[in-house]
Write a protein that holds these residues in place. Sequence first.
Motif, PDB file in Angstrom:
ATOM      1  N   PRO A 131       0.846  -1.200   0.000  1.00  0.00           N
ATOM      2  CA  PRO A 131       0.000   0.000   0.000  1.00  0.00           C
ATOM      3  C   PRO A 131       0.876   1.243   0.000  1.00  0.00           C
ATOM      4  O   PRO A 131       1.859   1.325   0.751  1.00  0.00           O
ATOM      5  CB  PRO A 131      -0.803  -0.134   1.296  1.00  0.00           C
ATOM      6  CG  PRO A 131      -0.840  -1.605   1.551  1.00  0.00           C
ATOM      7  CD  PRO A 131       0.472  -2.142   1.076  1.00  0.00           C
ATOM      8  N   TRP A 132       0.499   2.214  -0.828  1.00  0.00           N
ATOM      9  CA  TRP A 132       1.423   3.312  -1.127  1.00  0.00           C
ATOM     10  C   TRP A 132       0.758   4.661  -0.922  1.00  0.00           C
ATOM     11  O   TRP A 132      -0.374   4.894  -1.332  1.00  0.00           O
ATOM     12  CB  TRP A 132       1.898   3.176  -2.579  1.00  0.00           C
ATOM     13  CG  TRP A 132       2.946   4.156  -2.998  1.00  0.00           C
ATOM     14  CD1 TRP A 132       3.902   4.723  -2.226  1.00  0.00           C
ATOM     15  CD2 TRP A 132       3.144   4.660  -4.322  1.00  0.00           C
ATOM     16  NE1 TRP A 132       4.689   5.556  -2.970  1.00  0.00           N
ATOM     17  CE2 TRP A 132       4.255   5.534  -4.266  1.00  0.00           C
ATOM     18  CE3 TRP A 132       2.503   4.450  -5.543  1.00  0.00           C
ATOM     19  CZ2 TRP A 132       4.726   6.208  -5.391  1.00  0.00           C
ATOM     20  CZ3 TRP A 132       2.975   5.116  -6.663  1.00  0.00           C
ATOM     21  CH2 TRP A 132       4.071   5.989  -6.589  1.00  0.00           C
ATOM     22  N   CYS A 133       1.509   5.559  -0.274  1.00  0.00           N
ATOM     23  CA  CYS A 133       1.111   6.961  -0.147  1.00  0.00           C
ATOM     24  C   CYS A 133       2.308   7.818  -0.544  1.00  0.00           C
ATOM     25  O   CYS A 133       3.441   7.562  -0.100  1.00  0.00           O
ATOM     26  CB  CYS A 133       0.675   7.290   1.285  1.00  0.00           C
ATOM     27  SG  CYS A 133       0.198   9.027   1.529  1.00  0.00           S
ATOM     28  N   THR A 171      -5.106   8.017  -5.983  1.00  0.00           N
ATOM     29  CA  THR A 171      -6.234   8.905  -5.717  1.00  0.00           C
ATOM     30  C   THR A 171      -5.729  10.126  -4.967  1.00  0.00           C
ATOM     31  O   THR A 171      -4.901  10.011  -4.048  1.00  0.00           O
ATOM     32  CB  THR A 171      -7.318   8.201  -4.877  1.00  0.00           C
ATOM     33  OG1 THR A 171      -7.771   7.036  -5.573  1.00  0.00           O
ATOM     34  CG2 THR A 171      -8.500   9.116  -4.628  1.00  0.00           C
ATOM     35  N   ASP A 172      -6.219  11.297  -5.361  1.00  0.00           N
ATOM     36  CA  ASP A 172      -5.838  12.541  -4.697  1.00  0.00           C
ATOM     37  C   ASP A 172      -6.623  12.678  -3.398  1.00  0.00           C
ATOM     38  O   ASP A 172      -7.859  12.685  -3.403  1.00  0.00           O
ATOM     39  CB  ASP A 172      -6.122  13.721  -5.618  1.00  0.00           C
ATOM     40  CG  ASP A 172      -5.645  15.032  -5.036  1.00  0.00           C
ATOM     41  OD1 ASP A 172      -4.600  15.030  -4.377  1.00  0.00           O
ATOM     42  OD2 ASP A 172      -6.322  16.058  -5.248  1.00  0.00           O
ATOM     43  N   ALA A 199      -1.156  14.985  -1.432  1.00  0.00           N
ATOM     44  CA  ALA A 199      -0.872  13.592  -1.087  1.00  0.00           C
ATOM     45  C   ALA A 199      -1.728  12.702  -1.978  1.00  0.00           C
ATOM     46  O   ALA A 199      -2.934  12.937  -2.124  1.00  0.00           O
ATOM     47  CB  ALA A 199      -1.156  13.309   0.380  1.00  0.00           C
ATOM     48  N   LEU A 200      -1.100  11.694  -2.582  1.00  0.00           N
ATOM     49  CA  LEU A 200      -1.785  10.712  -3.420  1.00  0.00           C
ATOM     50  C   LEU A 200      -1.635   9.352  -2.768  1.00  0.00           C
ATOM     51  O   LEU A 200      -0.602   9.065  -2.141  1.00  0.00           O
ATOM     52  CB  LEU A 200      -1.184  10.683  -4.826  1.00  0.00           C
ATOM     53  CG  LEU A 200      -1.096  12.018  -5.569  1.00  0.00           C
ATOM     54  CD1 LEU A 200      -0.286  11.854  -6.857  1.00  0.00           C
ATOM     55  CD2 LEU A 200      -2.478  12.559  -5.874  1.00  0.00           C
ATOM     56  N   CYS A 201      -2.631   8.504  -2.911  1.00  0.00           N
ATOM     57  CA  CYS A 201      -2.567   7.190  -2.280  1.00  0.00           C
ATOM     58  C   CYS A 201      -3.201   6.142  -3.176  1.00  0.00           C
ATOM     59  O   CYS A 201      -4.063   6.444  -4.013  1.00  0.00           O
ATOM     60  CB  CYS A 201      -3.226   7.198  -0.906  1.00  0.00           C
ATOM     61  SG  CYS A 201      -5.024   7.375  -0.960  1.00  0.00           S
ATOM     62  N   SER A 202      -2.778   4.900  -2.995  1.00  0.00           N
ATOM     63  CA  SER A 202      -3.353   3.776  -3.725  1.00  0.00           C
ATOM     64  C   SER A 202      -4.601   3.281  -3.000  1.00  0.00           C
ATOM     65  O   SER A 202      -4.830   3.596  -1.825  1.00  0.00           O
ATOM     66  CB  SER A 202      -2.325   2.653  -3.855  1.00  0.00           C
ATOM     67  OG  SER A 202      -1.975   2.156  -2.573  1.00  0.00           O
ATOM     68  N   ALA A 203      -5.392   2.472  -3.686  1.00  0.00           N
ATOM     69  CA  ALA A 203      -6.618   1.937  -3.075  1.00  0.00           C
ATOM     70  C   ALA A 203      -6.318   1.061  -1.865  1.00  0.00           C
ATOM     71  O   ALA A 203      -7.014   1.162  -0.841  1.00  0.00           O
ATOM     72  CB  ALA A 203      -7.417   1.168  -4.124  1.00  0.00           C
ATOM     73  N   PRO A 204      -5.300   0.176  -1.913  1.00  0.00           N
ATOM     74  CA  PRO A 204      -4.984  -0.605  -0.710  1.00  0.00           C
ATOM     75  C   PRO A 204      -4.608   0.256   0.491  1.00  0.00           C
ATOM     76  O   PRO A 204      -4.961  -0.068   1.631  1.00  0.00           O
ATOM     77  CB  PRO A 204      -3.811  -1.491  -1.166  1.00  0.00           C
ATOM     78  CG  PRO A 204      -3.969  -1.611  -2.639  1.00  0.00           C
ATOM     79  CD  PRO A 204      -4.514  -0.287  -3.078  1.00  0.00           C
ATOM     80  N   TRP A 205      -3.892   1.367   0.247  1.00  0.00           N
ATOM     81  CA  TRP A 205      -3.544   2.256   1.367  1.00  0.00           C
ATOM     82  C   TRP A 205      -4.805   2.921   1.914  1.00  0.00           C
ATOM     83  O   TRP A 205      -4.943   3.073   3.123  1.00  0.00           O
ATOM     84  CB  TRP A 205      -2.550   3.319   0.894  1.00  0.00           C
ATOM     85  CG  TRP A 205      -1.966   4.141   2.015  1.00  0.00           C
ATOM     86  CD1 TRP A 205      -0.820   3.892   2.699  1.00  0.00           C
ATOM     87  CD2 TRP A 205      -2.524   5.338   2.577  1.00  0.00           C
ATOM     88  NE1 TRP A 205      -0.624   4.856   3.661  1.00  0.00           N
ATOM     89  CE2 TRP A 205      -1.655   5.755   3.603  1.00  0.00           C
ATOM     90  CE3 TRP A 205      -3.665   6.087   2.326  1.00  0.00           C
ATOM     91  CZ2 TRP A 205      -1.886   6.887   4.365  1.00  0.00           C
ATOM     92  CZ3 TRP A 205      -3.906   7.219   3.091  1.00  0.00           C
ATOM     93  CH2 TRP A 205      -3.020   7.619   4.100  1.00  0.00           C
TER      94      TRP A 205
END
Length: 367
Positions: A131-133, A171-172, A199-205
């Motif tokens: 999971p990524w931010c 996602t923003d 900050a952008l993040c993935s769905a798992p995060w």
Amino acid sequence: MNVIAWNCRGLGNVKAVPCIKDLVRVYKPDILILIETLCNNNKIFSLKYSVGFDHHFSVDCIGRSGGLAVLWRNSAHCSITSYSLNFINMSIQDPIKGPWRLTAFYGYPEHGRRRNSWDLLRSLHTQSDDPWCIIGDFNDHLSSFDKRGGPDRPRWLIQGFQEAVTDCGLTDLPLIGYQFTWFKSIGTSHAKEARIDRALCSAPWQNLFPHNSLQTLVAPMSDHTPLLLQHDPATWRTPHNSFRFNNSWLIEPDLSHYVKDNWSYYPTSNIVTKLNYCVEDMKLWSKANHPHFNQRKMQLKNQIETMRASNDATDNPRLLELQNSLTNLLLQEDVYWRQRSKIYWLKDGDTNSKFFHCTTSSRRRKI
């Protein structure tokens, strides 16, 4: 966990360190990300002890531009996995949520290198499945509403960044508070504002931290505002502050005269009632005669937030005056504690802890 990311525009500025100390003292971040430090590792090493962090990692600036730094506490369980002049990749081993990835990002500021930023973003996406931010200064806009004032952003730049974000499955995160993070020429008719820090993040995060929040903070220096990322924001509760008598007041002759003059006017029913009235008067006296840096800082920050929320904030010179007042107040607070601590405590890296304050105050109690 709290993360603060800020494009501080240089740590060599004498105003920078007091601003960072104030952010750390108020919001208590586990990870602090600084962008455009304009300094080398020695300065970050010194800053680490000044603000009370356990570890640090920095990428030195090139000439008079760039520079990235990350400071973190032991509680963050953080390790550096890769880095360059434009990013620092970190692996976070959360004992409850499991591993995830945090990236501090600094996009190329030149228009001609925007595609390099987008390609770098795509390259970082492929480095791990955790999971990524990713948070920082992207120097890019996701929509035409990310800018106010000045010429319109070329459509191809907005579309190129949108495609890069989509390709990475990011996602923003919505921003709480003031919606612009960069400004120029505030207080003039040529004022410009933009949202280029995000900050952008993935769905798992997002699934890992469903209650996350991202908000803008107030800092009186730099043309960027800090970002506070909270994974599980705690509900704010107004603290109950009980009265504490400061022994240093005993050397103030005005207090004894003040209490004696008012004592005869208190109700004579019982001693407890009279003491309660006396306590309230001493509170008022202390507010008028002793520096209350925290209270004044909050007043200035609230005024800045209120003015920024108004439509005419960009061309109002009062905003710049408030920012300068906050900067001067932070410098005064820093000098105040330096003087009380005989200078070498703070100079040698002691953190601004409760023990530090008690030690520096003891000298005055012995007088």
